[in-house]
Design a protein around this motif. Sequence first.
Motif, PDB file in Angstrom:
ATOM      1  N   LEU A  70       0.850  -1.152   0.097  1.00  0.00           N
ATOM      2  CA  LEU A  70       0.122  -0.034   0.142  1.00  0.00           C
ATOM      3  C   LEU A  70       0.810   1.318   0.062  1.00  0.00           C
ATOM      4  O   LEU A  70       1.763   1.257   0.666  1.00  0.00           O
ATOM      5  N   LEU A  71       0.355   2.143  -0.750  1.00  0.00           N
ATOM      6  CA  LEU A  71       0.900   3.562  -0.913  1.00  0.00           C
ATOM      7  C   LEU A  71      -0.037   4.528  -0.701  1.00  0.00           C
ATOM      8  O   LEU A  71      -1.080   4.551  -0.910  1.00  0.00           O
ATOM      9  N   PRO A  72       0.280   5.805  -0.149  1.00  0.00           N
ATOM     10  CA  PRO A  72      -0.709   6.832   0.110  1.00  0.00           C
ATOM     11  C   PRO A  72      -0.881   7.448  -1.281  1.00  0.00           C
ATOM     12  O   PRO A  72      -0.319   7.309  -2.296  1.00  0.00           O
ATOM     13  N   HIS A  73      -2.260   8.082  -1.036  1.00  0.00           N
ATOM     14  CA  HIS A  73      -2.747   8.737  -2.351  1.00  0.00           C
ATOM     15  C   HIS A  73      -1.817   9.636  -2.902  1.00  0.00           C
ATOM     16  O   HIS A  73      -1.715   9.711  -4.211  1.00  0.00           O
ATOM     17  N   TYR A  74      -1.045  10.455  -2.235  1.00  0.00           N
ATOM     18  CA  TYR A  74      -0.487  11.275  -2.714  1.00  0.00           C
ATOM     19  C   TYR A  74       0.848  11.043  -3.729  1.00  0.00           C
ATOM     20  O   TYR A  74       1.538  11.930  -4.404  1.00  0.00           O
ATOM     21  N   LEU A  75       1.111   9.751  -3.445  1.00  0.00           N
ATOM     22  CA  LEU A  75       2.275   9.305  -4.409  1.00  0.00           C
ATOM     23  C   LEU A  75       1.487   8.528  -5.471  1.00  0.00           C
ATOM     24  O   LEU A  75       2.464   8.140  -6.451  1.00  0.00           O
ATOM     25  N   VAL A  76       0.328   8.329  -5.768  1.00  0.00           N
ATOM     26  CA  VAL A  76      -0.041   7.517  -6.805  1.00  0.00           C
ATOM     27  C   VAL A  76      -0.678   8.713  -7.962  1.00  0.00           C
ATOM     28  O   VAL A  76      -1.717   9.282  -7.841  1.00  0.00           O
ATOM     29  N   GLN A  77      -0.070   8.649  -9.053  1.00  0.00           N
ATOM     30  CA  GLN A  77      -0.543   9.582 -10.199  1.00  0.00           C
ATOM     31  C   GLN A  77      -0.363   8.800 -11.336  1.00  0.00           C
ATOM     32  O   GLN A  77       0.603   8.785 -11.824  1.00  0.00           O
ATOM     33  N   ASP A  78      -1.505   8.679 -12.221  1.00  0.00           N
ATOM     34  CA  ASP A  78      -1.238   8.198 -13.677  1.00  0.00           C
ATOM     35  C   ASP A  78      -0.553   9.294 -14.396  1.00  0.00           C
ATOM     36  O   ASP A  78      -0.967  10.607 -14.234  1.00  0.00           O
ATOM     37  N   ILE A  79       0.069   9.118 -15.319  1.00  0.00           N
ATOM     38  CA  ILE A  79       0.590  10.157 -16.335  1.00  0.00           C
ATOM     39  C   ILE A  79       0.539   9.751 -17.675  1.00  0.00           C
ATOM     40  O   ILE A  79       1.094   9.369 -18.399  1.00  0.00           O
ATOM     41  N   ASP A  80      -0.805   9.756 -18.100  1.00  0.00           N
ATOM     42  CA  ASP A  80      -1.030   9.626 -19.546  1.00  0.00           C
ATOM     43  C   ASP A  80      -1.335  10.805 -20.445  1.00  0.00           C
ATOM     44  O   ASP A  80      -1.938  10.842 -21.651  1.00  0.00           O
ATOM     45  N   THR A  81      -1.825  11.970 -19.794  1.00  0.00           N
ATOM     46  CA  THR A  81      -2.189  13.204 -20.297  1.00  0.00           C
ATOM     47  C   THR A  81      -1.273  14.324 -19.909  1.00  0.00           C
ATOM     48  O   THR A  81      -0.895  14.348 -18.890  1.00  0.00           O
ATOM     49  N   GLU A  82      -1.363  15.293 -20.764  1.00  0.00           N
ATOM     50  CA  GLU A  82      -0.679  16.688 -20.308  1.00  0.00           C
ATOM     51  C   GLU A  82      -1.332  17.234 -18.921  1.00  0.00           C
ATOM     52  O   GLU A  82      -0.557  17.662 -18.100  1.00  0.00           O
ATOM     53  N   ASP A  83      -2.637  17.149 -18.550  1.00  0.00           N
ATOM     54  CA  ASP A  83      -2.888  17.348 -17.198  1.00  0.00           C
ATOM     55  C   ASP A  83      -2.517  16.638 -16.182  1.00  0.00           C
ATOM     56  O   ASP A  83      -1.946  17.166 -15.044  1.00  0.00           O
ATOM     57  N   ASP A  84      -2.389  15.224 -16.530  1.00  0.00           N
ATOM     58  CA  ASP A  84      -1.536  14.333 -15.369  1.00  0.00           C
ATOM     59  C   ASP A  84      -0.143  14.837 -15.165  1.00  0.00           C
ATOM     60  O   ASP A  84       0.191  14.674 -14.189  1.00  0.00           O
ATOM     61  N   TRP A  85       0.344  15.013 -16.259  1.00  0.00           N
ATOM     62  CA  TRP A  85       2.127  15.488 -16.265  1.00  0.00           C
ATOM     63  C   TRP A  85       1.956  16.533 -15.357  1.00  0.00           C
ATOM     64  O   TRP A  85       2.870  16.666 -14.437  1.00  0.00           O
ATOM     65  N   ILE A  86       1.116  17.586 -15.684  1.00  0.00           N
ATOM     66  CA  ILE A  86       1.323  19.031 -14.816  1.00  0.00           C
ATOM     67  C   ILE A  86       0.883  18.796 -13.309  1.00  0.00           C
ATOM     68  O   ILE A  86       1.557  19.250 -12.466  1.00  0.00           O
ATOM     69  N   ARG A  87      -0.033  17.877 -13.107  1.00  0.00           N
ATOM     70  CA  ARG A  87      -0.444  17.530 -11.523  1.00  0.00           C
ATOM     71  C   ARG A  87       0.709  16.746 -11.098  1.00  0.00           C
ATOM     72  O   ARG A  87       1.122  17.238  -9.862  1.00  0.00           O
ATOM     73  N   ALA A  88       1.397  15.765 -11.823  1.00  0.00           N
ATOM     74  CA  ALA A  88       2.301  15.229 -11.108  1.00  0.00           C
ATOM     75  C   ALA A  88       3.732  16.072 -10.760  1.00  0.00           C
ATOM     76  O   ALA A  88       4.247  16.016  -9.961  1.00  0.00           O
ATOM     77  N   GLU A  89       4.055  16.921 -11.647  1.00  0.00           N
ATOM     78  CA  GLU A  89       5.103  18.089 -11.368  1.00  0.00           C
ATOM     79  C   GLU A  89       4.793  18.756 -10.238  1.00  0.00           C
ATOM     80  O   GLU A  89       5.818  19.207  -9.454  1.00  0.00           O
ATOM     81  N   LEU A  90       3.494  19.213 -10.111  1.00  0.00           N
ATOM     82  CA  LEU A  90       3.099  19.958  -9.053  1.00  0.00           C
ATOM     83  C   LEU A  90       3.059  19.545  -7.654  1.00  0.00           C
ATOM     84  O   LEU A  90       3.594  19.748  -6.542  1.00  0.00           O
ATOM     85  N   ILE A  91       2.942  18.008  -7.561  1.00  0.00           N
ATOM     86  CA  ILE A  91       2.939  17.170  -6.469  1.00  0.00           C
ATOM     87  C   ILE A  91       4.483  16.951  -6.155  1.00  0.00           C
ATOM     88  O   ILE A  91       4.791  17.012  -4.734  1.00  0.00           O
ATOM     89  N   TRP A  92       5.077  16.776  -7.013  1.00  0.00           N
ATOM     90  CA  TRP A  92       6.790  16.392  -6.926  1.00  0.00           C
ATOM     91  C   TRP A  92       7.382  17.613  -6.339  1.00  0.00           C
ATOM     92  O   TRP A  92       7.939  17.570  -5.302  1.00  0.00           O
ATOM     93  N   GLN A  93       6.995  18.830  -6.803  1.00  0.00           N
ATOM     94  CA  GLN A  93       7.644  20.004  -6.259  1.00  0.00           C
ATOM     95  C   GLN A  93       7.076  20.243  -5.100  1.00  0.00           C
ATOM     96  O   GLN A  93       7.634  20.783  -3.956  1.00  0.00           O
ATOM     97  N   ALA A  94       5.928  20.150  -4.618  1.00  0.00           N
ATOM     98  CA  ALA A  94       5.430  20.341  -3.237  1.00  0.00           C
ATOM     99  C   ALA A  94       5.969  19.209  -2.247  1.00  0.00           C
ATOM    100  O   ALA A  94       6.132  19.872  -1.076  1.00  0.00           O
ATOM    101  N   GLN A  95       6.441  18.286  -2.637  1.00  0.00           N
ATOM    102  CA  GLN A  95       6.857  17.462  -1.631  1.00  0.00           C
ATOM    103  C   GLN A  95       8.318  17.951  -1.285  1.00  0.00           C
ATOM    104  O   GLN A  95       9.172  17.223  -0.136  1.00  0.00           O
ATOM    105  N   ARG A  96       8.907  18.850  -2.053  1.00  0.00           N
ATOM    106  CA  ARG A  96      10.322  19.042  -1.704  1.00  0.00           C
ATOM    107  C   ARG A  96      10.482  20.505  -1.412  1.00  0.00           C
ATOM    108  O   ARG A  96      11.561  21.056  -1.680  1.00  0.00           O
ATOM    109  N   THR A  97       9.318  21.287  -0.916  1.00  0.00           N
ATOM    110  CA  THR A  97       9.275  22.574  -0.449  1.00  0.00           C
ATOM    111  C   THR A  97       9.090  22.593   1.119  1.00  0.00           C
ATOM    112  O   THR A  97       8.479  21.509   1.558  1.00  0.00           O
TER     113      THR A  97
END
Length: 228
Positions: free
Chosen positions: A201-228
């Motif tokens: 089991l993984l927490p929700h915030y680490l699970v992100q499909d990356i199949d569309t441009e919207d997915d990509w942008i959301r994944a980058e935002l999540i990644w950046q938020a985890q490192r601030t």
Amino acid sequence: MKSCVIIPARGGSKRIPRKNIRNFCGKPMLAWSIEAALACPEVDEVVVSTDDEIIAEVALHHGAKIPFLRPQSLADDYTGTIPVIRHAIEVLAQQGKFPEQVCCLYATAPFVTPEHLSQAYTKQLISLHRFTFSATHYRYSPYRAMIRSGEGVAMLFPEHWNTRSQDLPEVLHDAGMFYWGQREAWLEDEVLFGKEAAPYLLPHYLVQDIDTEDDWIRAELIWQAQRT
């Protein structure tokens, strides 16, 4: 060799062109998966299965091995994961390599860590399951799902329309990141999920499909938020 990570990374992505080597937060997307696998102490070898020479060069640059180029017959839009991993295992066997445990790690899994891979590997060995795969809980219970019915809606599970949320059955879904499996299981089984498959089991915030441009942008935002 006790364990091997195989990363499928074909060159023909259409919804996000070249997504496997597109820059994601400072590195080619593929590099995040390779580096996580290389840093996992239980992993003996990291192999990228690709049909694309440019992807192969990127993979080599980041430390993965390219012992073969995947045939075009296994690189179209309809080829599933199991045939790709099975092919890689068979080619490795021809080269005298017989890993006991094989992990399919997707190229678009920038949130995976060495710890995730290590803990799932340990769970796989202790549980004696044929597969151990990344999973998470549904954010909203599918027992509350509805479909359109004429001008209105109908519940898919009407028997649960008044069930308290805490009383609904626990429901998981595939996180789409990685799958540890016994070598024989990859060669013999046609389905990953069943009684002999254990979820990691993984927490929700680490699970992100990356199949569309919207997915990509959301994944980058999540990644950046985890490192601030």
